[in-house]
Design an enzyme around this catalytic site. Structure first.
Site, PDB file in Angstrom:
ATOM      1  N   SER A 161       0.837  -1.214   0.000  1.00 23.30           N
ATOM      2  CA  SER A 161       0.000   0.000   0.000  1.00 23.30           C
ATOM      3  C   SER A 161       0.866   1.256   0.000  1.00 23.30           C
ATOM      4  CB  SER A 161      -0.888   0.019   1.251  1.00 23.30           C
ATOM      5  OG  SER A 161      -1.806  -1.035   1.218  1.00 23.30           O
ATOM      6  N   GLY A 177      -6.038  -3.647  -7.525  1.00 23.26           N
ATOM      7  CA  GLY A 177      -7.196  -2.845  -7.133  1.00 23.26           C
ATOM      8  C   GLY A 177      -6.771  -1.478  -6.641  1.00 23.26           C
ATOM      9  N   SER A 183     -13.152   1.298   3.300  1.00 21.55           N
ATOM     10  CA  SER A 183     -12.192   0.943   2.251  1.00 21.55           C
ATOM     11  C   SER A 183     -11.201   2.074   2.054  1.00 21.55           C
ATOM     12  CB  SER A 183     -12.941   0.682   0.934  1.00 21.55           C
ATOM     13  OG  SER A 183     -12.046   0.783  -0.154  1.00 21.55           O
ATOM     14  N   ASP A 230      -6.757  -8.278   4.758  1.00 26.84           N
ATOM     15  CA  ASP A 230      -5.936  -9.081   3.839  1.00 26.84           C
ATOM     16  C   ASP A 230      -5.323 -10.302   4.530  1.00 26.84           C
ATOM     17  OD1 ASP A 230      -6.505  -7.258   1.853  1.00 26.84           O
ATOM     18  OD2 ASP A 230      -4.628  -6.152   2.072  1.00 26.84           O
TER      19      ASP A 230
HETATM   20  C1  S3P Z   1      -5.555  -1.370   0.107  1.00 27.39           C
HETATM   21  C2  S3P Z   1      -6.776  -1.371   0.748  1.00 27.39           C
HETATM   22  C3  S3P Z   1      -7.549  -2.590   1.025  1.00 27.39           C
HETATM   23  C4  S3P Z   1      -6.691  -3.835   0.910  1.00 27.39           C
HETATM   24  C5  S3P Z   1      -5.832  -3.825  -0.321  1.00 27.39           C
HETATM   25  C6  S3P Z   1      -4.911  -2.623  -0.318  1.00 27.39           C
HETATM   26  C7  S3P Z   1      -4.888  -0.086  -0.138  1.00 27.39           C
HETATM   27  O1  S3P Z   1      -8.580  -2.696   0.073  1.00 27.39           O
HETATM   28  O2  S3P Z   1      -7.506  -4.998   0.925  1.00 27.39           O
HETATM   29  O3  S3P Z   1      -5.046  -5.005  -0.381  1.00 27.39           O
HETATM   30  O4  S3P Z   1      -3.679  -0.087  -0.479  1.00 27.39           O
HETATM   31  O5  S3P Z   1      -5.541   0.946   0.018  1.00 27.39           O
HETATM   32  P1  S3P Z   1      -9.995  -1.957   0.280  1.00 27.39           P
HETATM   33  O6  S3P Z   1      -9.767  -0.515   0.340  1.00 27.39           O
HETATM   34  O7  S3P Z   1     -10.808  -2.332  -0.914  1.00 27.39           O
HETATM   35  O8  S3P Z   1     -10.555  -2.526   1.549  1.00 27.39           O
END
Ligand code: S3P
Length: 424
Positions: free
Chosen positions: A20, A91, A164, A311
Site C-alpha cells: 500500500s 485494485g 475501504s 488481507d
Molecule cells: C488497500 C486497501 C484494502 C486492501 C488492499 C490494499 C490499499 O482494500 O484490501 O489489499 O492499499 O488501500 P480496500 O480498500 O478495498 O478494503
C-alpha cells in the site's frame, strides 16, 4: 508447486516493502514538485503496474536496485497517455488512479486483468461522479474497463458504506483537484497511509475519528520515503512461527501502523507468543517481531478490527484451523470482492485439507483442532490464497500441491525462497 510438512522453522526474515505504501509513494511522488526517493520499494507486479501507469502519464521514474526516483511534475503535470492504461491485478492502482484521473483535463481509459475486470468500481464511480467527474464502465457492469473524463471537481462530504482505504484515497486524491474541502467519513477507520503520506508531502489534510478532510490545490513537494516491511507479508511467517512445533523466528522491520496491525492483536488473543522488539515511531511505526510456537485457541473476530486485518483473514483461517475450539469471523463480506472470493476459496480448500469450516454471509465459522492433510489447491490467481495454503501445508500430513503458485509475484516475489530458507 509441491509443499511438505515442516519439521523445523527457525531464523530471521526481512519481508519486502509494504504494498500500500509503495503504491502511494509512486502516485504522490508523481503529483509532487521535484524528486521523490523511495527506499525498500516493493518490486511486486502490482506496484510495477503503478509505475507503468505513471510513466504512461508522462512521469519519469528510475527503478534501480538501490531505490526508486520519481521526477514529479506537480499536480498539473500529467499528460494524456497513448492508448489504454493497464492496472494489471491491482485494485489499489485502479481505484486510486481513478481519483487522480477524475481531476485531469483529458480523457483516459483504464483496465486490468480478468480479476480486476470483475471487481466492483461503483464504490468509486459514485463519489467521483458526485464530485463532477464523468466516469463510466465501458461494459455497463460497474467494473473496468473504465473511461474517465476529467472535469472541474467540487468538494463533497462523502459517507462511504464500506470501510475501504481505496475508496477513501480515491476521493481524497480527487479532492486535490476540487474547488473546496473534500471530506470522507467511513463506517470504521481503514488503513490511513494516504493521510499520513499526503501530509508528509505537504497536503492540508485533517483526520478526526473516521473522517478525513483535504483542502484543494496544495503544493506537494518530493520527499524521501522509507517503506517499512509489509505486515500483510509478515502475516504468513507469523502464522508459520506460531503453528510449526518448536518454531522461533524473527521478522525484521515490519510496519505496525494501528490501522494494519489486527493480525498481531488477533494472534495474541488466540494465545500466540509474539514479542515486539526495536519499536520505532518515526513516521509509519515499525518493529521486529519475535514469534514462537504457541498453542492457539479459537476466538470471535468481528467489528472495528476487520479492516485492520482484512488481507490477513485467509492466513488467520489457517491459524483457526489449527487452534483448539471455534473461531467465528463476522463483518468480513468484503472478502468476497478481493482478488478472488476469499470466503468461497478458503472454505473450499481448507475443507479439502480436512478442516471443519463453513461459510456465512459475512465470514466463516471454523471448528479448529482437526489434523490437516495435503490436498490439491488452486490459487484462483490470488496471491494471498497461494501463500496461506503454503503455510497450511507446513502443518499438513502428506503433500500439498498449489496450482497457480507463481501468483505470489504480485506482492512477494521471493516468498517461497524465504520460506524454504527458514524450514531447512
Ligand atoms: C488497500 C486497501 C484494502 C486492501 C488492499 C490494499 C490499499 O482494500 O484490501 O489489499 O492499499 O488501500 P480496500 O480498500 O478495498 O478494503
Amino acid at each position: 508447486m509441491i509443499f511438505h510438512k515442516a519439521h523445523h522453522l527457525k531464523g530471521e526474515v526481512t519481508v519486502p516493502g509494504d504494498k500500500s505504501i509503495s503504491h502511494r509513494a509512486v502516485m504522490f511522488g508523481s503529483l509532487a514538485e521535484g524528486t521523490t526517493e523511495v527506499l525498500n520499494f516493493l518490486q511486486g507486479a502490482d506496484c510495477l503496474s503503478t509505475i507503468d501507469c505513471f510513466r504512461r502519464l508522462g512521469i519519469s521514474i528510475e527503478n534501480t536496485p538501490d531505490h526508486i526516483l520519481i521526477h514529479g511534475k506537480g499536480l498539473h503535470g500529467l499528460h494524456k497517455p497513448d492508448g489504454i492504461l493497464d492496472t494489471g491485478n491491482s485494485g489499489t492502482t485502479t481505484r486510486l488512479i481513478s481519483g487522480i484521473l477524475a481531476g485531469q483535463p483529458f480523457e483516459t481509459t483504464l483496465t486490468g486483468d480478468a480479476s480486476i475486470q470483475k471487481r466492483p468500481m461503483r464504490r468509486i464511480m459514485e463519489p467521483l461522479s458526485m464530485m463532477g467527474a464523468d466516469i463510466s464502465s465501458l461494459r455497463g457492469n460497474d467494473c473496468a474497463p473504465l473511461r474517465i473524463k476529467g472535469a472541474p471537481l467540487h468538494g463533497i462530504h462523502y459517507h462511504s458504506k464500506v470501510a475501504s482505504a481505496q475508496v477513501k484515497s480515491a476521493i481524497l486524491l480527487a479532492g486535490l483537484y476540487a474547488d473546496d474541502i473534500t471530506r470522507v467519513t467511513e463506517p470504521v477507520i481503514s488503513r490511513n497511509h494516504s493521510e499520513i503520506m499526503l501530509k508528509y508531502f505537504g497536503a492540508d489534510l485533517q483526520s478526526e475519528g473516521t473522517t478525513a478532510a483535504i483542502s484543494p490545490n496544495p503544493a506537494l513537494h518530493g520527499q524521501k520515503v522509507c517503506v517499512p516491511g509489509d505486515i500483510s507479508s509478515a502475516a504468513y511467517f507469523i502464522a508459520a512461527g506460531l503453528l510449526v512445533p518448536g518454531a522461533e523466528i524473527l521478522i525484521r522491520n515490519v510496519g505496525i501502523n494501528p490501522t494494519r496491525d489486527g493480525i498481531l492483536k488477533v494472534a495474541q488473543a488466540m494465545g500466540g507468543d509474539i514479542t515486539l522488539l526495536n519499536v520505532n515511531h518515526d513516521g509509519e511505526p515499525t518493529a521486529d517481531l519475535l514469534v514462537k510456537h504457541s498453542t492457539l485457541h479459537g476466538i470471535t473476530i468481528e467489528g472495528a478490527i476487520i479492516p485492520a486485518l482484512i488481507d490477513e483473514l485467509p492466513v488467520i483461517n489457517v491459524m483457526a484451523a489449527c487452534a483448539e475450539g471455534t473461531t467465528i469471523i463476522r463483518d468480513a463480506a468484503e472478502l468476497k470482492v478481493k482478488e478472488s472470493n476469499r470466503i468461497d476459496v478458503m472454505v473450499r480448500y481448507l475443507s479439502a485439507m480436512g478442516c471443519a469450516i463453513t461459510a456465512t454471509e459475512d465470514g466463516m465459522i471454523i471448528e479448529g483442532g482437526r489434523s490437516l492433510h495435503g490436498a490439491v489447491i488452486d490459487s484462483h490467481m490470488d496471491h494471498r490464497i497461494a501463500m496461506s495454503f503454503a503455510i497450511a501445508a507446513l502443518v499438513a500430513d502428506g503433500d500439498t500441491e498449489i496450482r497457480g503458485s507463481d501468483v505470489v509475484t504480485i506482492s512477494y516475489p521471493d516468498f517461497y525462497a524465504d520460506l524454504a530458507r527458514l524450514t531447512h
